[in-house]
Scaffold this motif. Structure first.
Motif, PDB file in Angstrom:
ATOM      1  N   LEU A 186      13.321   5.953   3.886  1.00 25.26           N
ATOM      2  CA  LEU A 186      12.280   5.878   4.916  1.00 25.26           C
ATOM      3  C   LEU A 186      12.193   7.189   5.693  1.00 25.26           C
ATOM      4  CD1 LEU A 186      12.562   2.226   6.237  1.00 25.26           C
ATOM      5  CD2 LEU A 186      10.432   3.404   5.701  1.00 25.26           C
ATOM      6  N   LEU A 228       9.913   9.478   3.743  1.00 23.48           N
ATOM      7  CA  LEU A 228       8.512   9.051   3.864  1.00 23.48           C
ATOM      8  C   LEU A 228       7.973   9.391   5.250  1.00 23.48           C
ATOM      9  CD1 LEU A 228       8.882   5.599   2.058  1.00 23.48           C
ATOM     10  CD2 LEU A 228       7.424   7.463   1.274  1.00 23.48           C
ATOM     11  N   SER A 229       8.781   9.166   6.286  1.00 27.98           N
ATOM     12  CA  SER A 229       8.313   9.374   7.657  1.00 27.98           C
ATOM     13  C   SER A 229       8.035  10.852   7.957  1.00 27.98           C
ATOM     14  CB  SER A 229       9.344   8.831   8.656  1.00 27.98           C
ATOM     15  OG  SER A 229       9.507   7.444   8.468  1.00 27.98           O
ATOM     16  N   ASP A 257       2.764   8.754   9.384  1.00 29.51           N
ATOM     17  CA  ASP A 257       3.211   7.653  10.237  1.00 29.51           C
ATOM     18  C   ASP A 257       2.839   6.269   9.709  1.00 29.51           C
ATOM     19  OD1 ASP A 257       0.521   7.781  10.684  1.00 29.51           O
ATOM     20  OD2 ASP A 257       0.654   7.694  12.866  1.00 29.51           O
ATOM     21  N   ARG A 258       2.054   6.219   8.611  1.00 28.79           N
ATOM     22  CA  ARG A 258       1.694   4.930   8.029  1.00 28.79           C
ATOM     23  C   ARG A 258       1.872   4.963   6.514  1.00 28.79           C
ATOM     24  NH1 ARG A 258      -3.889   5.950   9.913  1.00 28.79           N
ATOM     25  NH2 ARG A 258      -2.792   7.933  10.097  1.00 28.79           N
ATOM     26  N   LEU A 259       2.311   3.841   5.961  1.00 30.16           N
ATOM     27  CA  LEU A 259       2.273   3.674   4.505  1.00 30.16           C
ATOM     28  C   LEU A 259       0.913   3.131   4.122  1.00 30.16           C
ATOM     29  CD1 LEU A 259       5.551   1.868   3.386  1.00 30.16           C
ATOM     30  CD2 LEU A 259       4.994   4.305   3.244  1.00 30.16           C
ATOM     31  N   ALA A 260       0.363   3.618   3.019  1.00 32.71           N
ATOM     32  CA  ALA A 260      -0.742   2.927   2.359  1.00 32.71           C
ATOM     33  C   ALA A 260      -0.141   2.175   1.177  1.00 32.71           C
ATOM     34  CB  ALA A 260      -1.779   3.927   1.888  1.00 32.71           C
ATOM     35  N   PHE A 261      -0.601   0.937   0.954  1.00 36.01           N
ATOM     36  CA  PHE A 261      -0.046   0.068  -0.094  1.00 36.01           C
ATOM     37  C   PHE A 261      -1.226  -0.618  -0.765  1.00 36.01           C
ATOM     38  CE2 PHE A 261       2.514  -4.105  -0.788  1.00 36.01           C
ATOM     39  CZ  PHE A 261       2.933  -3.704  -2.046  1.00 36.01           C
ATOM     40  N   SER A 301      -7.673   6.552   1.041  1.00 39.80           N
ATOM     41  CA  SER A 301      -7.277   5.984   2.333  1.00 39.80           C
ATOM     42  C   SER A 301      -6.687   7.072   3.227  1.00 39.80           C
ATOM     43  CB  SER A 301      -6.251   4.862   2.132  1.00 39.80           C
ATOM     44  OG  SER A 301      -4.974   5.390   1.823  1.00 39.80           O
ATOM     45  N   ILE A 308       2.359   3.202  -3.401  1.00 45.46           N
ATOM     46  CA  ILE A 308       2.716   3.497  -2.019  1.00 45.46           C
ATOM     47  C   ILE A 308       2.425   4.971  -1.762  1.00 45.46           C
ATOM     48  CG2 ILE A 308       4.658   3.750  -0.412  1.00 45.46           C
ATOM     49  CD1 ILE A 308       6.024   1.430  -1.746  1.00 45.46           C
ATOM     50  N   TRP A 340      -9.172   7.650   8.477  1.00 46.23           N
ATOM     51  CA  TRP A 340     -10.388   7.342   7.736  1.00 46.23           C
ATOM     52  C   TRP A 340     -10.559   5.837   7.628  1.00 46.23           C
ATOM     53  CZ3 TRP A 340      -9.150  11.026   3.016  1.00 46.23           C
ATOM     54  CH2 TRP A 340      -9.256  12.353   3.450  1.00 46.23           C
ATOM     55  N   ALA A 359      -3.597  -1.727   2.124  1.00 42.96           N
ATOM     56  CA  ALA A 359      -3.106  -2.019   3.472  1.00 42.96           C
ATOM     57  C   ALA A 359      -2.505  -0.763   4.083  1.00 42.96           C
ATOM     58  CB  ALA A 359      -2.048  -3.112   3.390  1.00 42.96           C
ATOM     59  N   ARG A 360      -2.530  -0.702   5.403  1.00 45.03           N
ATOM     60  CA  ARG A 360      -1.919   0.418   6.120  1.00 45.03           C
ATOM     61  C   ARG A 360      -0.805  -0.132   6.994  1.00 45.03           C
ATOM     62  NH1 ARG A 360      -7.573   3.762   6.890  1.00 45.03           N
ATOM     63  NH2 ARG A 360      -8.181   3.349   4.736  1.00 45.03           N
ATOM     64  N   LEU A 361       0.409   0.314   6.751  1.00 46.29           N
ATOM     65  CA  LEU A 361       1.599  -0.293   7.344  1.00 46.29           C
ATOM     66  C   LEU A 361       2.316   0.734   8.203  1.00 46.29           C
ATOM     67  CD1 LEU A 361       2.844  -1.760   3.927  1.00 46.29           C
ATOM     68  CD2 LEU A 361       1.369  -2.906   5.605  1.00 46.29           C
ATOM     69  N   SER A 362       2.696   0.348   9.405  1.00 46.58           N
ATOM     70  CA  SER A 362       3.354   1.278  10.328  1.00 46.58           C
ATOM     71  C   SER A 362       4.744   1.652   9.834  1.00 46.58           C
ATOM     72  CB  SER A 362       3.453   0.640  11.713  1.00 46.58           C
ATOM     73  OG  SER A 362       4.449   1.292  12.468  1.00 46.58           O
ATOM     74  N   LEU A 363       4.997   2.944   9.665  1.00 45.50           N
ATOM     75  CA  LEU A 363       6.327   3.395   9.252  1.00 45.50           C
ATOM     76  C   LEU A 363       7.331   3.236  10.381  1.00 45.50           C
ATOM     77  CD1 LEU A 363       5.580   6.492   7.006  1.00 45.50           C
ATOM     78  CD2 LEU A 363       7.195   4.679   6.465  1.00 45.50           C
ATOM     79  N   ASP A 366      16.850   1.759   6.872  1.00 40.49           N
ATOM     80  CA  ASP A 366      16.633   3.165   6.527  1.00 40.49           C
ATOM     81  C   ASP A 366      16.089   3.387   5.126  1.00 40.49           C
ATOM     82  OD1 ASP A 366      18.872   2.440   5.125  1.00 40.49           O
ATOM     83  OD2 ASP A 366      20.055   4.191   5.713  1.00 40.49           O
TER      84      ASP A 366
END
Lengths: 340, 340
Positions: free
Chosen positions: A47, A50-51, A55-59, A91, A154, A163, B43-47, B55
């Motif tokens: 994580l 990724l961070s 600040d957001r994952l797209a899935f 996205s 991801i 966007w 989907a957009r998910l908060s990291l 972690d």
């Protein structure tokens, strides 16, 4: 059950030795990466790493059932990597990791599966995406059509990118990144055995390198890749989500003569044809030139063009060659099943 | 194309209005959550929210092709939620998000699809997992068998959990969380029309609530859920990854009399039968009692038992009722295709 090595057999989906061997010899060697090579039932992703990218994952996920599985410009495996990676890109995310689920029909030639897997691996490698976890099921002959592939992806969205269709404003410009309907026309020509020598091929491609520079442009409001349902489906999604309409100029649509020919012959509309490497962008009038220039700098965006604008009138309309405007409806169904 | 509303038609997979309506009326209303309701293509998910829980991300996928799609104890939809959520749980993660890709055969009764989707939604809700993104494809009659579902899952692994086959040590104890082969025997009885009134049902269940307390126990080395290939497949995976062997005590295997009966009748081995709500844990001798107690506290773990131990001898062996030990081979193929 057959012990043949040249086709997929039920044993390859059984959880026994035959499956282990296929996973090792075909998938692990092609998709080779540290996450997959851990051989756990699932990947473990840092994580912290990724961070650092946002600040957001797209899935997102898509299943691919295209028929035929091989076509000019690609195959079902390339499509499965590009399609899901492109959903991440539009996205605003940098595509990072893919999962991959195969459903194989007993009797599928191993040679076909190897070709599909090899092109998936090559496409993912070129795009900097790692296929980190997967699954294989085999069903009896006749219970599936050759091969279906699901990918889930991801990616990471940078903190300053927001966007979405909710950002669209009246007066925004609507841009497409290139010629419309190449994928749809290619599959239609193959499948209906029209036998036309169109000289076209699927536009199936990873859009990430073309999309990434747009993230630095203020005034980019929403992007979508125009796959199943074509540009028309995207226009309707944008209109419904924003509450605005969109007016498209028919003369401005970039369409290859061969695709236009097949559409006229069959009475079809290129706006409804599927693409696999084209995006629709809605941007502010101020950002229009900069976005067009950035798109055209990339080979995949050479034919980028503004095709219309966002209107107060909440309909999706098409202004024809003679200046007459008509409402563009979303068809109940697409002309062509199993396009992707 | 048919306009019937009581079965899935090609129009439901076309990207047109029919598909939009099915997504809204069936999927959005059942899976209802803020990420899905954004209606973006992903989907957009908060990291930040994910990073508070651990972690590392766990990321895994499975496709489900079980035949028949309805069975005592569940259906293909429940299986698709439990199976992927359980893969996350046994990696040490808290399951958080699922994607869901449907491949539907033209003609599938809408009523069947509704039942499957409803049980998916209920199962996910009970487990605290959100189905945040999805995809629907429809193929012509005969090109798939009723319905296939792919799920991919994301979970978060707490910083102090490091389960994996590489942690296994000689002398460790091998524990199963309950009776073996219930799912496999249920499907076999249905599918081969043995017509036995076994009074058993699939053990299909979400394991997360039973697994979570184990994360606080030091000496838990590796967990896997024993699905396709049964406990035997897991034992071989553990042995291969760790370089050690495993010796199993046949007398210690928890097997329901009805399942034992079907196995003896057909000459099959319950260790090779699929489970959909059972895990295999490898733990230090010091942790054994604590793990057994924690498992037995949960209804799904009431029949938890130690079945063997990790050995220097790198084979997987079964000590029979008379004390004689024989090598347990991994079958080339499982007795039963399309078990999950």
């Amino acid at each position: 059950m057959s012990e043949r090595n040249d086709v997929v057999t039920m044993a390859h989906g059984s959880g026994g030795r035959a499956m282990q061997q296929m996973i090792e010899r075909m998938f692990l060697s092609a998709f080779d990466n540290p996450w997959l090579n851990e051989r756990e039932d699932g990947a473990r992703l840092s994580l912290a790493a990724l961070s650092q990218q946002g600040d957001r994952l797209a899935f997102t996920t898509d299943s691919y059932v295209v028929d035929p599985i091989f076509f000019p410009g690609g195959n079902i495996g390339k499509l499965a990597v590009c399609g899901t990676a492109n959903d991440l890109s539009v996205s605003g995310a940098t595509p990072a990791y893919l999962s991959c689920g195969f459903i194989l029909e007993e009797g599928l030639p191993m040679e076909d599966l190897q070709k599909i897997v090899s092109l998936m691996a090559q496409t993912a490698r070129e795009a900097g995406i790692a296929i980190v976890t997967g699954d294989t099921k085999v069903v009896q002959r006749g219970a599936a059509d050759k091969i279906f592939i699901n990918t889930a992806g991801i990616g990471v969205i940078p903190g300053d990118v927001a966007w979405g269709a909710g950002q669209i404003q009246c007066g925004d410009k609507v841009i497409v990144s290139g010629t419309l309907g190449d994928h749809g026309a290619t599959i239609l020509n193959l499948r209906e055995q029209l036998g036309m020598d169109l000289g076209i091929q699927s536009d199936c491609a990873v859009l990430a390198p073309m999309v990434a520079p747009l993230r630095a442009v203020s005034g980019v409001h929403a992007l979508r890749d125009a796959t199943r349902g074509g540009v028309n489906a995207i226009l309707h999604e944008f209109s419904e989500a924003s509450g605005f309409g969109i007016s498209i100029d028919e003369n401005a649509l970039p369409v290859k003569p061969a695709v236009r020919g097949i559409c006229e012959l069959l009475g079809l509309e290129p706006l409804n044809f599927a693409n696999e490497g084209k995006l629709v962008a809605v941007v502010s009038a101020q950002a229009e030139e900069r976005v067009l220039n950035l798109l055209r700098k990339h080979p995949l965006g050479a034919d980028a063009a503004t095709i219309g604008e966002v209107t107060e009138n909440p309909q999706v309309c098409l202004r024809g060659a003679l200046g007459v405007s008509r409402q563009l409806m979303l068809p109940h169904t697409e002309p062509l099943p199993r396009i992707c």
